[in-house]
Design an enzyme around this catalytic site. Structure first.
Site, short mmCIF file in Angstrom:
data_model
loop_
_atom_site.label_atom_id
_atom_site.label_comp_id
_atom_site.label_asym_id
_atom_site.label_seq_id
_atom_site.Cartn_x
_atom_site.Cartn_y
_atom_site.Cartn_z
N HIS A 67 24.38 29.08 -0.98
CA HIS A 67 23.48 29.48 -2.06
C HIS A 67 24.04 30.68 -2.83
O HIS A 67 23.97 30.74 -4.06
CB HIS A 67 22.10 29.80 -1.45
CG HIS A 67 21.14 30.45 -2.40
ND1 HIS A 67 20.89 31.80 -2.39
CD2 HIS A 67 20.38 29.92 -3.39
CE1 HIS A 67 20.02 32.08 -3.34
NE2 HIS A 67 19.68 30.97 -3.95
N GLU A 70 26.68 29.52 -5.11
CA GLU A 70 26.07 28.87 -6.29
C GLU A 70 25.74 29.93 -7.35
O GLU A 70 26.04 29.77 -8.53
CB GLU A 70 24.79 28.14 -5.84
CG GLU A 70 23.95 27.58 -6.97
CD GLU A 70 22.47 27.93 -6.82
OE1 GLU A 70 21.95 28.65 -7.69
OE2 GLU A 70 21.84 27.50 -5.80
N HIS A 71 25.12 31.05 -6.93
CA HIS A 71 24.82 32.13 -7.88
C HIS A 71 26.10 32.64 -8.54
O HIS A 71 26.15 32.86 -9.74
CB HIS A 71 24.16 33.30 -7.15
CG HIS A 71 22.68 33.19 -7.05
ND1 HIS A 71 21.84 34.17 -7.53
CD2 HIS A 71 21.88 32.23 -6.51
CE1 HIS A 71 20.58 33.82 -7.29
NE2 HIS A 71 20.57 32.66 -6.67
N GLU A 142 15.05 37.38 -4.44
CA GLU A 142 14.74 35.95 -4.35
C GLU A 142 14.18 35.65 -2.95
O GLU A 142 13.18 34.95 -2.80
CB GLU A 142 15.98 35.11 -4.62
CG GLU A 142 15.68 33.62 -4.69
CD GLU A 142 16.90 32.76 -5.02
OE1 GLU A 142 18.02 33.31 -5.19
OE2 GLU A 142 16.74 31.53 -5.10
#
Lengths: 430, 426
Positions: A67, A70-71, A142
Site C-alpha cells: 500500500h 502504491e502511494h 489514513e
C-alpha cells in the site's frame, strides 16, 4: 490480437500478450463518453514473504508496504502524477487489496496521452529518503481514519478472528509502527520483484478503437527494457482449516452495535472454473438464506435484529476465502446466534428448486447491471484472470448450476461448528 | 432528454441503447420544514415495504427477483432548502437475456403500485410496517454518531444554519418518531400526492410515445390531476455574522476539521460556473490547493478537500488531522483561501481545472442516475441551464471571475471534533 465476441451480451473483447509478458485487454463500449483503464499487479498486502528478484534468500517485509508503494509511485522526478493527469482532463486513482495493486484513470479526453501517462508512471519508480519519510505522516492519518471507522474495524476484526496465521489477517495499510520501518531500499526491492510486466495486466474499457489502443500500448512497451521474467516465489504460513476464534468483541465509541458473522473456506486452493463455480454457488446460497425475498430476512427485520445496513458477500482468492453476513444491530449477540441457527436450519433441508430458479434470475440480472459500469468490468475482469477465471463465464456458469452443486457448496462452506466466527462492535460502557 | 407534462407529473425521457438496464426514477419535492422533515424521512421506506397486491417487503422483493433482479430503492435527500423523497428502479433489458419475456412494463407496474397502491387498512398504513420503519429510522439516526465524518458534517450544518431550514437533518429527528403512526402518515402521504412537485425520469431503451401511454395507464391517479405550477423556494437568507468556532471532544483517533463558508452564490446566479472553478482550484480535486498544501507538502492529513452546496450557497472544507495539529491545519487552509482572494493562482491552474471539470461533467453523464441529477438541478431553480451549454460556460470563465467569487466567500463556522487528551496514546 485475439478477439472474442459474446453474442447475448453484445460485447467484444480484444486480447494480446506482449513479448515482455504483459497481458492487455480492450473492451470497446460505444455510447460512453468515458474511457477507464487499469494497470494492475498481482501483488497485495498478503505478499509479505518472498524471494526478491536477483536474490536467493527469502525476505519478510514490513506490514503495509504494498500500500505504501502504491502511494509513492504517484511521485516522480518532475513532481506529482496527479497533476499530469488533471492537465490532461483525467481523474486518477489507485487501490491496494489483499492480492492486487491497481492504478487507474478515467477520462473523456486525451485518451492517448492518459494511457501513456499511466503506462509510464507505473513503470518508473522514483523514491527518495525524504519523500518516503514525508509519506509516513499521510499514511498515519489514513490508518487513524480507518481506526475510527466501526464498519472497517468490524470487517477486519472478523478476518483476524477467522485466520490464525495467513497474512490476510494483516491490515492492508499496516500499522503506525510497521510503516515506520519502511525504507526506500525496501520499496525498490518490492517494486523490482512484483512490477515486472509478466506479473501485470492492463485493461481498457470505453469508447475506443481496439486496434489503435493495442498499438499504442505495444509500442510503448517495446521501447522499454525489462529483466528476464522469473517466477516469483511467495511464502504463506500454513493455516488451519477451522476458524481461529469463535467470537471477537471490539468496544468502540459508537451508539449502535454491529455484528458480522464469517464462514471461512475449508479448502481455499481452488482456481479457475472450480473457484468460479464455488463462488457463484456460495453467493446463490447466501441469497437463498438471507436475501430480502426470503423468510429469514423478513423475520430478522420484524424482530428488530437488523436494519437496512444488513448485507452479505463472499470473496475467494487463492489461499483464502470467506463469506461475511451482518450489519448494524441493537442486539449484536442475538443477531450472531440467529444467523448461525438459520444457516444450520437451511443446511438441514434439501434445496428448494423454485427458490433457486428465482435467485438465479436475480443474480443474472445483477450481473447484467454491473456491466453498465466500466469500473466493475475492469476491476473484476482482472481479479478473475489473476485467479484463472473469466468474467464472461459468469452467466453460463450461473445457468449451469444444479441443486446438487449448491448442496455440495453448502456442505463444504457453511459449517457453523468449525468454520464460523462472529465479530461484534459494542458501544463502550455496555 | 425530452420533457412533457401529464397531469401532475413532469415526465422526462432519455432514450439510450448504451445500457444493459432501464432506469425509472421519481423525485418528490417539497420545502424542507421542521414539521414534515421526519415524516418525509420515513414515508418512502414505508411505501417500499408493502402494497395491496404485494403486502410485505418480502412479497415485493420476490416480485423483483422474478424481474431478473430488478432493484428498488427508496431515498431521501436535501438539496438547498428542498426535501426530496425518491424511488428508483432499475430493471434488466431483456434483449441481453436468453429469456426474452418483456420486463419493463411489469417493472413499471410494480413501481406505480409502490407509489399509488400502498398497503392500507381503514385510512392508515399497516401498523407493523410503520413500527418496523420507525425502529429502523431511530437506529439510522443514532448511528450517524458512529461515522465521525458524517457526524462532523451534520454538526457543522446544525451549528452554521441554526436559524435556517437547511440546519434540519435530512433524516429528521428522534423527538418526532414516537408520534408517527399509520393514520397521520397516510394523511401526509395524500398531501404529498396532491401538492409535491413530481418529476418522473426514464433512461434506457425506451421511446417517448411508449412512455406516454404507460404513464397514463399506470399513474392514472396523478395523470388526471391538474398540472402543478413550479414554485422554486425563496432564495435562502444570507446572513453575514461573526465567524464562530465550535469545539467538541470525543474518544477518536483522528480529529475531524470541518469549516463552513457562505459563498453568496447559488445555481441560479451568474457566477455559478466561476464558483465551480473556484472550488476546483481551491479544494475539489487532487491537484487542488488543499490537497497539495495540507496533504502533500505538510503531511498533515490523508484527505483535505472542499465541496459546494449549489442550492444553498455553502462551501464546506473537510480534513482529518491529528487533534493537536488544529492550528497548523487551519493556518494552511486560511492561507489558501487568502491566496484565492488575492488571485494567487496561475493561468495553468485555471486551464487544468477547466479540463477536470469538463471531464467530470461528461463522466457523470455516462451514468443514468448522474444524468438525471444534472438535469434535476434546473428543476430546483428558476434558471434553466441546458447541459449542452455547460462546457462552453466553463470555458468562458476568466481568472477575474474566479477572484470575484473568492472575494465573496465569508467564513461562517469552524467545527472541530477532537480526540480527548487521555485518548492520545502516543
Amino acid at each position: 490480437m485475439n478477439k472474442v465476441t459474446f453474442e447475448q451480451l453484445q460485447e467484444t473483447l480484444y486480447h494480446e500478450e506482449l513479448p515482455n509478458g504483459l497481458n492487455v485487454y480492450v473492451l470497446p463500449k460505444p455510447g460512453f463518453n468515458k474511457t477507464f483503464a487499469t494497470f494492475t499487479t498481482k501483488y497485495g498486502s498478503i505478499d509479505n514473504h518472498f524471494v526478491p528478484l536477483n536474490s536467493e534468500e527469502a525476505l519478510r517485509v514490513p506490514d503495509g508496504i504494498a500500500h505504501f508503494l502504491e502511494h509513492k509511485l504517484f511521485e516522480d522526478e518532475e513532481g506529482d502524477v496527479f497533476q499530469q493527469f488533471s492537465k490532461q482532463g483525467a481523474s486518477a486513482n489507485a487501490f491496494t487489496s489483499f492480492t492486487r495493486t491497481a492504478y487507474l484513470f478515467s477520462s473523456t479526453m486525451n485518451i492517448k496521452e492518459n494511457l501513456t501517462t499511466l503506462l509510464n508512471f507505473v513503470q518508473k519508480p522514483y523514491f527518495t529518503d525524504a519523500s518516503v519519510d514525508k509519506e509516513k505522516g499521510i499514511i498515519e492519518q489514513e490508518i487513524k481514519m480507518y481506526e475510527d471507522n466501526p464498519d472497517w474495524r468490524n470487517y477486519f476484526g472478523l478476518i483476524a478472528g477467522m485466520y490464525d496465521r495467513h497474512p490476510v489477517k494483516i491490515d492492508i495499510a499496516g500499522t503506525v509502527e510497521s510503516i515506520h520501518q519502511i525504507t526506500k531500499e525496501l520499496l525498490y526491492t518490492c517494486y523490482e520483484t512484483f512490477y515486472h510486466p509478466s506479473n501485470m495486466m492492463f485493461f481498457v474499457v470505453g469508447n475506443i478503437d481496439p486496434d489503435q489502443t493495442l498499438t499504442l500500448i505495444r509500442e510503448n512497451q517495446a521501447e522499454k527494457r525489462f529483466a528476464e521474467p522469473k517466477e516469483i516465489k511467495r511464502f504463506f504460513e500454513t493455516e488451519s482449516e477451522a476458524a481461529y476464534q469463535k467470537q471477537v468483541t471490539i468496544p468502540m465509541n459508537v451508539n449502535t452495535g454491529k455484528c458480522l458473522v464469517g464462514f471461512k473456506d475449508r479448502l481455499p486452493e481452488k482456481q479457475g472454473k472450480a473457484l468460479l463455480k464455488h463462488e457463484l454457488s456460495v453467493q446463490l446460497l447466501l441469497e437463498m438464506v438471507f436475501g430480502q425475498s426470503g423468510e429469514n430476512y423478513q423475520r430478522l427485520y420484524e424482530e428488530g435484529l437488523i436494519d437496512d445496513t444488513f448485507s452479505f458477500d463472499y470473496s475467494g482468492e487463492n489461499g483464502f476465502g470467506f463469506s461475511v453476513i451482518g450489519g448494524d444491530s441493537g442486539n449484536p449477540e442475538k443477531l450472531g446466534e440467529t444467523i448461525a441457527a438459520m444457516v444450520k436450519e437451511f443446511a438441514g433441508k434439501p434445496i428448494n428448486k423454485e427458490m433457486m430458479e428465482s435467485i438465479r434470475k436475480k443474480k443474472i440480472g445483477y450481473f447484467l447491471r454491473s456491466l453498465n459500469s466500466p469500473e466493475y468490468i475492469a476491476n473484476q475482469f482482472t481479479r478473475y484472470k489473476f485467479n484463472e477465471m473469466d468474467l464472461f463465464d459468469v452467466i453460463p456458469v450461473l445457468e449451469e448450476l444444479t441443486p446438487a452443486d449448491l448442496e455440495a457448496a453448502m456442505k463444504e462452506h457453511f459449517n457453523a461448528e468449525t468454520q464460523m466466527c462472529q465479530c461484534m462492535i459494542k458501544p463502550k460502557g455496555e | 432528454m425530452t420533457k412533457f407534462t401529464i397531469g401532475a407529473l413532469n415526465v422526462h425521457v432519455l432514450p439510450s441503447t448504451t445500457y444493459k438496464t432501464n432506469t425509472i426514477l421519481l423525485h418528490m419535492r417539497s420545502p424542507l420544514e421542521k414539521n414534515t422533515v421526519t415524516k418525509r424521512a420515513i414515508l418512502p421506506y414505508v411505501l417500499q415495504s408493502g402494497t395491496m397486491e404485494h403486502p410485505s417487503r418480502q412479497h415485493i422483493r420476490r416480485e423483483l427477483d422474478e424481474l431478473y433482479g430488478a432493484t428498488l430503492q427508496a431515498d431521501v435527500s436535501k438539496k438547498g432548502e428542498n426535501h426530496i423523497m425518491s424511488l428508483k428502479m432499475e430493471v434488466a433489458n431483456e434483449k441481453f437475456l436468453s429469456d426474452s419475456r418483456p420486463l419493463f412494463a411489469r417493472g413499471l407496474q410494480l413501481f406505480s403500485s409502490v407509489l399509488l397502491s400502498p398497503k392500507v387498512n381503514d385510512g392508515a398504513f399497516d401498523k407493523a410496517i410503520v413500527e418496523g420503519e420507525k425502529r429502523t429510522l431511530k437506529q439510522k439516526l443514532a448511528s450517524v454518531y458512529d461515522d465521525k465524518m458524517r457526524y462532523a458534517n451534520k454538526r457543522l450544518t446544525e451549528e452554521m444554519c441554526k436559524e435556517e431550514p437547511f440546519g434540519l437533518f435530512v433524516y429528521g429527528n428522534q423527538e418526532d418518531i414516537p408520534s408517527l403512526d399509520g393514520a397521520s402518515l397516510y394523511s401526509y402521504y395524500k398531501q404529498v400526492l396532491s401538492a409535491d412537485q413530481l418529476d418522473l425520469y426514464f433512461v434506457g431503451d425506451v421511446e417517448e410515445a411508449e412512455i406516454k401511454q404507460l404513464v397514463e395507464t399506470h399513474f392514472a391517479e396523478l395523470s388526471s390531476m391538474p398540472a402543478r405550477e413550479s414554485v422554486p423556494p425563496a432564495p435562502a437568507a444570507k446572513q453575514p455574522k461573526e465567524p464562530r468556532e465550535v469545539m467538541e471532544e470525543q474518544e477518536v483517533q483522528q480529529g475531524k476539521l470541518h469549516i463552513g463558508y457562505r459563498t453568496q452564490t447559488t445555481y441560479s446566479d451568474e457566477d455559478y460556473f466561476p464558483l465551480q472553478l473556484f472550488n476546483g482550484i481551491f479544494g475539489g480535486f487532487s491537484h487542488s490547493k488543499l490537497f497539495i498544501n495540507v496533504r502533500e507538502k505538510a503531511s498533515l492529513a490523508y484527505y483535505a478537500a472542499s465541496r459546494v452546496e449549489s442550492h444553498k450557497g455553502l462551501l464546506i472544507v473537510m480534513s482529518g488531522i491529528e487533534s493537536k495539529k488544529f492550528d497548523d491545519a487551519t493556518t494552511i487552509i486560511f492561507q489558501q483561501m487568502d491566496d484565492m482572494k488575492a488571485g494567487k493562482f496561475t493561468d495553468e491552474d485555471l486551464t487544468q481545472t477547466k479540463a477536470v471539470l469538463k471531464n467530470q461533467l461528461l463522466e457523470t453523464m455516462d451514468v443514468p442516475r448522474g444524468r438525471i441529477e444534472l438535469e434535476y438541478h434546473s428543476r430546483l431553480s428558476d434558471k434553466s441551464r441546458p447541459l449542452e451549454m455547460w462546457t462552453e460556460e466553463i470555458d468562458k470563465v476568466t481568472k477575474e471571475d474566479v477572484v470575484k467569487v473568492a472575494q465573496k466567500m465569508q467564513l461562517d463556522t469552524v467545527y472541530f471534533l477532537k480526540g480527548k487528551e487521555e485518548a492520545a496514546h502516543e
